[in-house]
Design an enzyme around this catalytic site. Structure first.
Site, mmCIF file in Angstrom:
data_model
loop_
_atom_site.group_PDB
_atom_site.id
_atom_site.type_symbol
_atom_site.label_atom_id
_atom_site.label_comp_id
_atom_site.label_asym_id
_atom_site.label_seq_id
_atom_site.Cartn_x
_atom_site.Cartn_y
_atom_site.Cartn_z
ATOM 1 N N LYS A 120 -6.262 -8.264 1.866
ATOM 2 C CA LYS A 120 -7.283 -7.551 2.674
ATOM 3 C C LYS A 120 -8.756 -8.026 2.242
ATOM 4 C CE LYS A 120 -8.708 -4.357 -0.106
ATOM 5 N NZ LYS A 120 -9.907 -3.669 -0.452
ATOM 6 N N THR B 230 -12.218 -2.245 4.669
ATOM 7 C CA THR B 230 -12.784 -3.256 3.950
ATOM 8 C C THR B 230 -13.679 -4.240 4.791
ATOM 9 O OG1 THR B 230 -11.033 -3.093 2.286
ATOM 10 C CG2 THR B 230 -12.436 -4.967 1.997
#
Ligand code: NAD
Length: 335
Positions: free
Chosen positions: A188, A245
């Site tokens: 990610k 994120t």
């Protein structure tokens, strides 16, 4: 009450120390950098968590034995590039079956090992487990509601750690799919670099949604090839962490991506962020994994071209948009 040793007094190790100390656990916060831990002990504040008090109950130490002695759980919270050296250093101090909880996110270049793989290699006597999920230190240290997952080889260890961490502000789920959690938690950061670049280029919400959705498609495709459970990628440690994120102002990977998207060089962007930008390392490992398992990961490939081959972010976006035509889900067949 449990005794917890935390190796790594960066923002995440410190936020976990504050959370666990407030719960009434006995917490020792350790750093390999003596000056850093002495400063935290003296000021009772971390420079990257301004305004957050570090409870007096937390011992700030630099002695390896003191960190591990009688600890019910030793947490490895140094950035992932230091996990191997830190685990190797602590090898003489870790007892048989002592629980070592990995909270760093990253896959080692070349060896392609996850954090718990590294831990198990360097500390074969330990019981390695992992904690991951959307959990910025800036918010956990202030007690804002957060949900994460603990992964372990056996249910009893996962539930033991769950009980230690679980509070009304910190909800903990368990999982047996450690590898899926760790692959998602590492990759990610690569997609977050791309998301930052998109913002830096001045692109909009449509682009961001496309990156998040096609990013999770890449991650879960790889996970499936690696024998992970595809469901893990749509849970907190996959999609949950990817969303936070890619969109949070606290994300250093996203911040570095914005600077690169605006035209800054990769090294300058990393220096400007002042923290380890783990997505840069995971990008290489992600590409190596894609090739090893024969999985198509176009976003990860383009991020690598930008980071290591000098391709411009706008050229990378054009090449992603102009790839050959496809169906969205190959598994959904026409009548
Ligand atoms: N910050 C977050 O919100 C957050 C949340 C979840 C997970 N994580 C993960 O936790 C890990 C640590 O993140 P962080 O934000 O605390 O990083 P950080 O950049 O704040 O950590 C830096 C710390 O690493 C340690 N360090 C520096 N050089 C070292 C060396 N040579 N050997 C051993 N230790 C050294 C020092 O204690 C230093 O303070 C990362 O893998 C990150 O992905 C971070």
């Amino acid at each position: 009450m449990a005794r917890i040793g935390i190796a790594g007094s960066g923002t995440w190790g410190t936020a976990l120390a504050i959370h666990l100390s407030k719960m009434g656990h006995e917490v020792r916060l350790w750093s390999a950098l003596k000056d850093e831990i002495e400063e935290i002990g003296r000021k009772r504040e971390h420079r990257n968590l301004p305004g957050v008090d570090i409870p007096e109950g937390i011992s700030c130490i630099s002695d390896d034995q003191e960190l591990c002695a009688d600890a019910d759980v030793v947490i490895l919270s140094v950035p992932s590039i230091y996990t191997r050296s830190t685990a190797a250093r602590l090898r003489p101090c870790i007892a048989k079956d002592q629980i070592v909880l990995c909270v760093a996110k990253g896959i080692e270049e070349d060896s392609l090992k996850t954090q718990t793989d590294i831990c198990q290699e360097e500390l074969p006597q330990a019981r390695a487990c992992v904690l991951s999920g959307p959990s910025h230190a800036e918010e956990v240290s202030r007690g804002l509601p957060t949900a994460v997952v603990v992964g372990a080889h056996d249910k009893a260890t996962a539930e033991y750690v769950q009980n230690i961490f679980m509070s009304p502000a910190f909800r903990v789920y368990t999982s047996s799919d450690m590898k899926g959690m760790e692959v998602g938690g590492s990759l990610k950061n690569v997609i977050a670099l791309a998301a930052g670049m998109s913002d830096g280029l001045g692109y909009g919400d449509n682009t961001m949604a496309a990156l998040i959705t096609r990013g999770i498609a890449e991650m879960s495709r790889l996970g499936k090839a690696m024998d992970c459970d595809p469901q893990t990628f749509f849970g907190l440690t996959g999609l949950g962490d990817l969303i936070v994120t890619c969109s949070s102002r606290h994300s250093r990977n996203r911040r570095a991506g914005v600077l690169i998207g605006k035209g800054m060089g990769v090294k300058e962007a990393m220096d400007e962020v002042h923290m380890v930008v783990e997505g840069v390392y995971s990008a290489k490992a992600g590409l190596q994994l894609a090739r090893k398992y024969g999985v198509s990961m176009p976003i990860v490939e383009e991020v690598n071209s930008i980071l290591f081959e000098g391709k411009s972010a706008s050229d990378a976006v054009r090449d992603l948009m102009c790839r050959e035509k496809r169906v969205e889900h190959a598994e959904i067949k026409w009548e």
